[in-house]
Design a protein around this motif. Structure first.
Motif, PDB file in Angstrom:
ATOM      1  N   UNK A  65       0.735  -1.232   0.013  1.00 60.01           N
ATOM      2  CA  UNK A  65      -0.103   0.024   0.065  1.00 60.01           C
ATOM      3  C   UNK A  65       0.878   1.252   0.143  1.00 60.01           C
ATOM      4  N   UNK A  66       0.175   2.400  -0.352  1.00 63.07           N
ATOM      5  CA  UNK A  66       1.112   3.728  -0.428  1.00 63.07           C
ATOM      6  C   UNK A  66       1.487   4.052   1.028  1.00 63.07           C
ATOM      7  N   UNK A  67       0.765   3.949   1.947  1.00 66.60           N
ATOM      8  CA  UNK A  67       1.207   4.099   3.294  1.00 66.60           C
ATOM      9  C   UNK A  67       2.462   3.420   3.796  1.00 66.60           C
ATOM     10  N   UNK A  68       2.186   2.103   3.867  1.00 66.35           N
ATOM     11  CA  UNK A  68       3.341   1.274   4.026  1.00 66.35           C
ATOM     12  C   UNK A  68       4.570   1.471   3.308  1.00 66.35           C
ATOM     13  N   UNK A  70       5.326   4.457   1.693  1.00 68.52           N
ATOM     14  CA  UNK A  70       6.169   5.534   2.189  1.00 68.52           C
ATOM     15  C   UNK A  70       6.824   5.443   3.574  1.00 68.52           C
ATOM     16  N   UNK A  71       6.263   4.679   4.515  1.00 67.69           N
ATOM     17  CA  UNK A  71       6.819   4.667   5.916  1.00 67.69           C
ATOM     18  C   UNK A  71       8.338   3.701   5.603  1.00 67.69           C
ATOM     19  N   UNK A  99      -1.937   1.713  12.618  1.00 66.45           N
ATOM     20  CA  UNK A  99      -2.322   0.703  11.849  1.00 66.45           C
ATOM     21  C   UNK A  99      -1.299   0.255  10.731  1.00 66.45           C
ATOM     22  N   UNK A 100      -0.577   1.159  10.121  1.00 65.40           N
ATOM     23  CA  UNK A 100       0.274   0.885   9.210  1.00 65.40           C
ATOM     24  C   UNK A 100       1.479   0.091   9.905  1.00 65.40           C
ATOM     25  N   UNK A 106       3.589  -7.177  11.626  1.00 65.58           N
ATOM     26  CA  UNK A 106       3.227  -8.473  11.231  1.00 65.58           C
ATOM     27  C   UNK A 106       3.681  -9.269   9.999  1.00 65.58           C
ATOM     28  N   UNK A 107       4.034  -8.405   8.945  1.00 70.35           N
ATOM     29  CA  UNK A 107       4.711  -8.810   7.774  1.00 70.35           C
ATOM     30  C   UNK A 107       6.225  -9.081   7.942  1.00 70.35           C
ATOM     31  N   UNK A 108       6.765  -8.594   9.295  1.00 78.99           N
ATOM     32  CA  UNK A 108       8.263  -8.779   9.359  1.00 78.99           C
ATOM     33  C   UNK A 108       8.999  -7.528   8.732  1.00 78.99           C
ATOM     34  N   UNK A 109       8.360  -6.697   8.283  1.00 81.76           N
ATOM     35  CA  UNK A 109       9.019  -5.438   7.757  1.00 81.76           C
ATOM     36  C   UNK A 109       9.662  -4.515   8.523  1.00 81.76           C
TER      37      UNK A 109
END
Length: 173
Positions: A65-68, A70-71, A99-100, A106-109
């Motif tokens: 997603x766009x937010x993730x 950018x983070x 939330x992001x 959770x995804x390990x990123x």
């Protein structure tokens, strides 16, 4: 016979009675083109919405997603930071940022740890898996930008970027 009481629909955009009709005849200007020329705020809002929709569709296709995105980009470029700093710098609502970060963790990123100087804050750090995910997503960005801004020349794109920076107060000039 009595006059009809059935309401007639308002003329549509292609109706001869529509003020925004553009049938190619001289002197005809579609209403939105006139409105956009008079109101740059409206034009900018509509352009922003169109680009945002395209960005979300692109992000869905890429799987980040766009937010993730950018983070991960900020953490990779600027180093670890608190959720508050990420939120402020990226102009993402703080509750949305939580939330992001939850999803990225959770995804390990990313990894979140209590900040050394403030036990209430979390320091967010990108992981190797997050760097790899960002690199994968970044490879698709030039194509997205070319598609989204295909009506602009490279010089116009640079000019747009400069003008938007000026409007946002993020650039000199």
């Amino acid at each position: 016979m009595a006059p009809s009481t059935t309401p007639h629909p308002a003329p549509g955009p292609d109706s001869p009675d529509s003020p925004g009709r553009s049938d190619g005849s001289p002197g005809q200007t579609p209403y939105f083109a006139r409105l956009a020329a008079e109101r740059p705020d409206i034009a900018l809002c509509r352009a922003s919405s169109a680009v945002a929709r395209a960005a979300e569709a692109h992000a869905a296709a890429v799987g980040l997603g766009v937010g993730p995105h950018l983070v991960l980009k900020m953490l990779t470029d600027a180093g670890p930071g608190s959720q508050r700093v990420l939120s402020d710098q990226l102009r993402i609502d703080r509750t949305v940022m939580v939330g992001i970060c939850d999803g990225l963790e959770r995804a390990g990123h990313v990894r979140r740890e209590r900040a050394a100087g403030d036990r209430r804050a979390y320091a967010v750090t990108v992981t190797d898996a997050g760097r790899a995910e960002l690199a994968r997503a970044e490879r698709a960005v030039p194509g997205f930008l070319d598609d989204s801004f295909q009506r602009l020349t490279p010089g116009e794109r640079r000019q747009l970027t400069r003008l938007l920076g000026k409007l946002l107060g993020t650039a000199d000039g």
